[in-house]
Design a protein around this motif. Structure first.
Motif, PDB file in Angstrom:
ATOM      1  N   GLY A  18       0.789  -1.232   0.000  1.00 53.40           N
ATOM      2  CA  GLY A  18       0.000   0.000   0.000  1.00 53.40           C
ATOM      3  C   GLY A  18       0.815   1.272   0.000  1.00 53.40           C
ATOM      4  O   GLY A  18       0.287   2.353  -0.282  1.00 53.40           O
ATOM      5  N   ALA A  19       2.090   1.193   0.328  1.00 55.22           N
ATOM      6  CA  ALA A  19       2.924   2.404   0.335  1.00 55.22           C
ATOM      7  C   ALA A  19       3.209   2.833  -1.103  1.00 55.22           C
ATOM      8  O   ALA A  19       3.404   1.987  -1.971  1.00 55.22           O
ATOM      9  CB  ALA A  19       4.237   2.131   1.066  1.00 55.22           C
ATOM     10  N   PRO A  20       3.260   4.140  -1.378  1.00 55.99           N
ATOM     11  CA  PRO A  20       3.569   4.594  -2.740  1.00 55.99           C
ATOM     12  C   PRO A  20       4.955   4.111  -3.175  1.00 55.99           C
ATOM     13  O   PRO A  20       5.907   4.185  -2.398  1.00 55.99           O
ATOM     14  CB  PRO A  20       3.547   6.128  -2.623  1.00 55.99           C
ATOM     15  CG  PRO A  20       2.724   6.413  -1.418  1.00 55.99           C
ATOM     16  CD  PRO A  20       2.972   5.272  -0.477  1.00 55.99           C
ATOM     17  N   ILE A  21       5.036   3.604  -4.392  1.00 54.40           N
ATOM     18  CA  ILE A  21       6.289   3.064  -4.924  1.00 54.40           C
ATOM     19  C   ILE A  21       6.481   3.591  -6.352  1.00 54.40           C
ATOM     20  O   ILE A  21       5.504   3.819  -7.059  1.00 54.40           O
ATOM     21  CB  ILE A  21       6.248   1.518  -4.921  1.00 54.40           C
ATOM     22  CG1 ILE A  21       6.592   1.001  -3.520  1.00 54.40           C
ATOM     23  CG2 ILE A  21       7.189   0.909  -5.949  1.00 54.40           C
ATOM     24  CD1 ILE A  21       6.602  -0.487  -3.398  1.00 54.40           C
ATOM     25  N   GLU A  22       7.723   3.796  -6.733  1.00 54.56           N
ATOM     26  CA  GLU A  22       8.032   4.166  -8.109  1.00 54.56           C
ATOM     27  C   GLU A  22       8.990   3.143  -8.689  1.00 54.56           C
ATOM     28  O   GLU A  22       9.808   2.572  -7.973  1.00 54.56           O
ATOM     29  CB  GLU A  22       8.722   5.547  -8.166  1.00 54.56           C
ATOM     30  CG  GLU A  22       7.841   6.682  -7.692  1.00 54.56           C
ATOM     31  CD  GLU A  22       8.593   8.020  -7.614  1.00 54.56           C
ATOM     32  OE1 GLU A  22       9.720   8.121  -8.155  1.00 54.56           O
ATOM     33  OE2 GLU A  22       8.028   8.945  -7.017  1.00 54.56           O
ATOM     34  N   ALA A  23       8.869   2.930  -9.984  1.00 50.74           N
ATOM     35  CA  ALA A  23       9.872   2.123 -10.689  1.00 50.74           C
ATOM     36  C   ALA A  23      10.130   2.802 -12.029  1.00 50.74           C
ATOM     37  O   ALA A  23       9.295   3.575 -12.505  1.00 50.74           O
ATOM     38  CB  ALA A  23       9.382   0.700 -10.885  1.00 50.74           C
ATOM     39  N   PHE A  24      11.297   2.502 -12.582  1.00 50.66           N
ATOM     40  CA  PHE A  24      11.746   3.237 -13.765  1.00 50.66           C
ATOM     41  C   PHE A  24      12.212   2.288 -14.861  1.00 50.66           C
ATOM     42  O   PHE A  24      12.778   1.241 -14.571  1.00 50.66           O
ATOM     43  CB  PHE A  24      12.918   4.151 -13.397  1.00 50.66           C
ATOM     44  CG  PHE A  24      12.729   4.873 -12.088  1.00 50.66           C
ATOM     45  CD1 PHE A  24      11.860   5.948 -11.994  1.00 50.66           C
ATOM     46  CD2 PHE A  24      13.384   4.431 -10.933  1.00 50.66           C
ATOM     47  CE1 PHE A  24      11.662   6.597 -10.774  1.00 50.66           C
ATOM     48  CE2 PHE A  24      13.193   5.078  -9.722  1.00 50.66           C
ATOM     49  CZ  PHE A  24      12.332   6.162  -9.634  1.00 50.66           C
ATOM     50  N   SER A  25      11.983   2.709 -16.109  1.00 53.44           N
ATOM     51  CA  SER A  25      12.573   1.995 -17.250  1.00 53.44           C
ATOM     52  C   SER A  25      13.210   3.019 -18.161  1.00 53.44           C
ATOM     53  O   SER A  25      12.708   4.140 -18.282  1.00 53.44           O
ATOM     54  CB  SER A  25      11.508   1.249 -18.059  1.00 53.44           C
ATOM     55  OG  SER A  25      10.684   0.494 -17.239  1.00 53.44           O
ATOM     56  N   ARG A  26      14.305   2.614 -18.776  1.00 50.63           N
ATOM     57  CA  ARG A  26      14.918   3.429 -19.824  1.00 50.63           C
ATOM     58  C   ARG A  26      15.122   2.545 -21.044  1.00 50.63           C
ATOM     59  O   ARG A  26      15.462   1.367 -20.904  1.00 50.63           O
ATOM     60  CB  ARG A  26      16.277   3.988 -19.376  1.00 50.63           C
ATOM     61  CG  ARG A  26      16.195   5.054 -18.321  1.00 50.63           C
ATOM     62  CD  ARG A  26      17.552   5.742 -18.118  1.00 50.63           C
ATOM     63  NE  ARG A  26      17.414   6.917 -17.266  1.00 50.63           N
ATOM     64  CZ  ARG A  26      17.633   6.928 -15.941  1.00 50.63           C
ATOM     65  NH1 ARG A  26      18.017   5.815 -15.337  1.00 50.63           N
ATOM     66  NH2 ARG A  26      17.469   8.023 -15.237  1.00 50.63           N
ATOM     67  N   ILE A  27      14.917   3.123 -22.218  1.00 49.55           N
ATOM     68  CA  ILE A  27      15.125   2.385 -23.470  1.00 49.55           C
ATOM     69  C   ILE A  27      16.004   3.253 -24.359  1.00 49.55           C
ATOM     70  O   ILE A  27      15.745   4.443 -24.512  1.00 49.55           O
ATOM     71  CB  ILE A  27      13.776   2.103 -24.182  1.00 49.55           C
ATOM     72  CG1 ILE A  27      12.834   1.308 -23.264  1.00 49.55           C
ATOM     73  CG2 ILE A  27      14.006   1.377 -25.509  1.00 49.55           C
ATOM     74  CD1 ILE A  27      11.424   1.139 -23.805  1.00 49.55           C
TER      75      ILE A  27
END
Lengths: 182, 403
Positions: free
Chosen positions: A44-53
């Motif tokens: 439930g905690a806010p989470i971020e994830a990232f992608s780069r191409i």
């Protein structure tokens, strides 16, 4: 380079979504990177994830602070997390919501916002409110950064250990969100 | 060697697959974030019948380190991995492993230390054991981490010195990126099965004592010998690195190719103009971000630049410190900024402090100590550019750059 930031909550598969994008792009012969920014490790905690191409090796380890594309898995984050931080006039957002894009209060030009009711699709096709894969169909359609086919391959590879049924359900869900016209 | 294609994997998974292919006899570990995925994968390979090693899930890191110490003393090839408080709990055993000259290989998924409790990345943990007598390697990306693990066993078993491969927690352990995993057969050609020499391991048919008592008449010489062997290992590290590259030629895959490096050897890498105004020095994954920032400052003409601009010095081996190898590089710059992901509380960043000692009287430039990324703080290219701009104005104190 294309930089993608995904917002969601712990337990919604935010990190997996970033990884699936990277795997799909890699399958198309490009270089990709995916990594999470965990907050406190709890559901439930806010989470971020990232992608780069990119076409060439990706060296930077900086978080995606200037996203080209935002994926928002959970509309309840609007107003609690600065979702549009670092975005420009060109930043495109794909958001899971049943509302009209004018009603959601996301601080981006209206033409850059794309809505998909991923929760509804996920409940229908997967039987659970897990929207991380579902919303990727819309991502592929809107951005053209990865094909639907590569996404399906990525799901088959990543979910290998989860069994055929789960894989097929997830694939149905991304197909459904890909069909939508944006 | 036939060209093996790269795959996209999580850093931890890449390390675990490599360790499996290296084929240790005994693995023991205790799970701790962000190291956990590595040992989970290794336990799974064993459970799935894909690996022949013994896997012992210990009751603490102290026990895990003791188990690999014992197994190594009995002549086995061993592996363990840890992070942060886990490494601190291992400390006593870490010193014993080096003192007993055991070829233990460990991965440290670098993480901040308590208090306050923090599970995120910096490199404070390893600096707590940097004087213990281990060879300490630092990897910039998944490929380098994979390669350094194979190299680590070659060095450890040849030199009878323990080797720790440092990989930034989360930033590398939890990052998906392309990587080539050498196959077991290829590894075996470079790294033959471990055969400890007679009289150097616990063998009931040829009894020896390891880690015995040493009084004032002999202790000092034993420690001096360990120190000298560590210093002399620089030569072997360089030689083995060149041999490794000849066999595996990882750089042959165009997807991973980064030909822009100017000098790349087993001890360090230098990336940048021949006569830079400023050199940034660092270890681990932050080097990637620093290279990007340096390119931005150097502009499009990049390496046509002969004078001015920014160079990047990546230290791959922190212990033994390759002092004399890097001095000629440091000499080129007017300003030197050392970027540490740790602080020697009460003094300077640990790498900055060491480089000052190594360079004393040998270079004209002043060495500045900059501290970044503690406890997982995002390190942005903007911060690096700020450090480049301030490199000429440094004082004697460490500067914390948090935004």
């Amino acid at each position: 380079m294309h930089q993608i930031r995904i917002h969601g909550r712990g337990g919604q598969g935010v990190v997996t979504a970033a990884e699936l994008i990277a795997i799909a792009a890699f399958k198309e012969g490009r270089i990709a990177q995916a990594f999470p920014a965990f907050g406190v490790e709890r559901t439930g905690a806010p989470i971020e994830a990232f992608s780069r191409i990119d076409q060439r090796p990706i060296r930077t380890r900086e978080q995606v602070n200037e996203p080209d594309i935002l994926i928002i898995q959970d509309p309840t984050l609007i107003g609690t997390v600065n979702l549009t931080r670092g975005s420009t006039k060109k930043t495109v957002a794909i958001i899971n919501t049943s509302k009209d894009k004018k009603e959601i209060g996301l601080d981006l030009p209206s033409e850059n916002i794309h809505t998909v009711d991923a929760t509804k699709i996920a409940l229908e096709k997967i039987g659970r409110n897990i929207v991380n894969t579902t919303i990727l169909g819309a991502f592929a359609k809107v951005t053209g950064l990865v094909s639907l086919d590569s996404l399906k391959q990525a799901i088959r590879e990543k979910f290998k250990g989860k069994g055929k049924e789960i894989i097929e359900k997830n694939i149905k869900a991304i197909e459904e969100s890909y069909i939508k016209n944006f | 060697m036939p060209q093996i294609k790269s795959q996209i994997l999580e850093g931890s998974h890449a390390i675990a697959l490599t360790v499996k292919n290296i084929a240790p006899d005994v693995i023991s570990a205790y799970p701790i974030t962000p190291q956990t995925h590595i040992v989970e994968d290794l336990a799974k390979f064993k459970a799935d019948g894909q690996a022949g090693y013994e896997f012992l899930r210990a009751e603490s890191e102290f026990a895990a380190a003791s188990i690999v110490l014992g197994a190594s003393a009995a002549g086995s090839r061993v592996y363990t991995a840890t992070s942060s408080q886990g490494l601190l709990l291992m400390t006593e055993v870490v010193y014993n492993i080096a003192g007993m000259r055991l070829p233990v290989v460990m991965t440290c998924a670098n993480r901040a230390v308590s208090a306050p409790i923090n599970i995120w990345n910096d490199q404070q943990d390893v600096h707590a054991v940097s004087h213990a007598g281990w060879i300490l390697l630092f990897a910039e990306n998944s490929q380098e981490a994979v390669d350094q693990h194979i190299l680590a066993y070659k060095l450890a078993e040849q030199l009878r010195l323990p080797v720790m491969v440092n990989v930034d927690g989360f930033t590398m352990t939890h990052t998906y990126e392309p990587v080539i995993i050498p196959e077991a057969a290829a590894i075996k050609k470079y790294l033959p099965a471990f055969k400890p020499r007679a009289g150097e391991f616990l063998d009931p048919t040829d009894p020896v004592t390891l880690g015995a008592f040493a009084g004032p008449a002999s202790y000092m010489e034993i420690r001096e010998e360990l120190h000298k062997d560590l210093r002399n290992s620089l030569e072997t590290i360089e030689k083995e690195y060149q041999k490794f590259n000849k066999i595996f030629n990882q750089k042959g895959d165009p997807q991973l190719e980064d030909q822009r490096s100017k000098i790349d050897n087993g001890l360090f890498e230098y990336y940048g103009p021949k006569k830079p105004k400023t050199i940034l020095v660092a270890m681990g994954s932050v080097i990637g971000t620093i290279k990007e920032a340096a390119d931005k400052i150097n502009g499009s003409s990049r390496f046509n630049l002969l004078k001015g601009g920014v160079g990047v010095l990546k230290i791959k081996v922190f212990r033994p410190l390759p002092s004399s190898a890097i001095i000629p590089i440091l000499k080129r710059a007017k300003y030197i900024a050392v970027i540490d992901k740790a602080i020697g509380l009460g003094h300077l960043g640990p790498l900055a402090s060491d480089l000052k000692a190594a360079a004393q009287g040998k270079i004209k430039a002043k060495i500045g100590s900059f501290v970044v990324g503690l406890g997982g703080r995002d390190i942005t290219e903007e911060m690096i550019i700020k450090i480049i701009r301030e490199a000429g104005k440094v004082g004697d104190e460490a500067r914390f750059v948090g935004k």
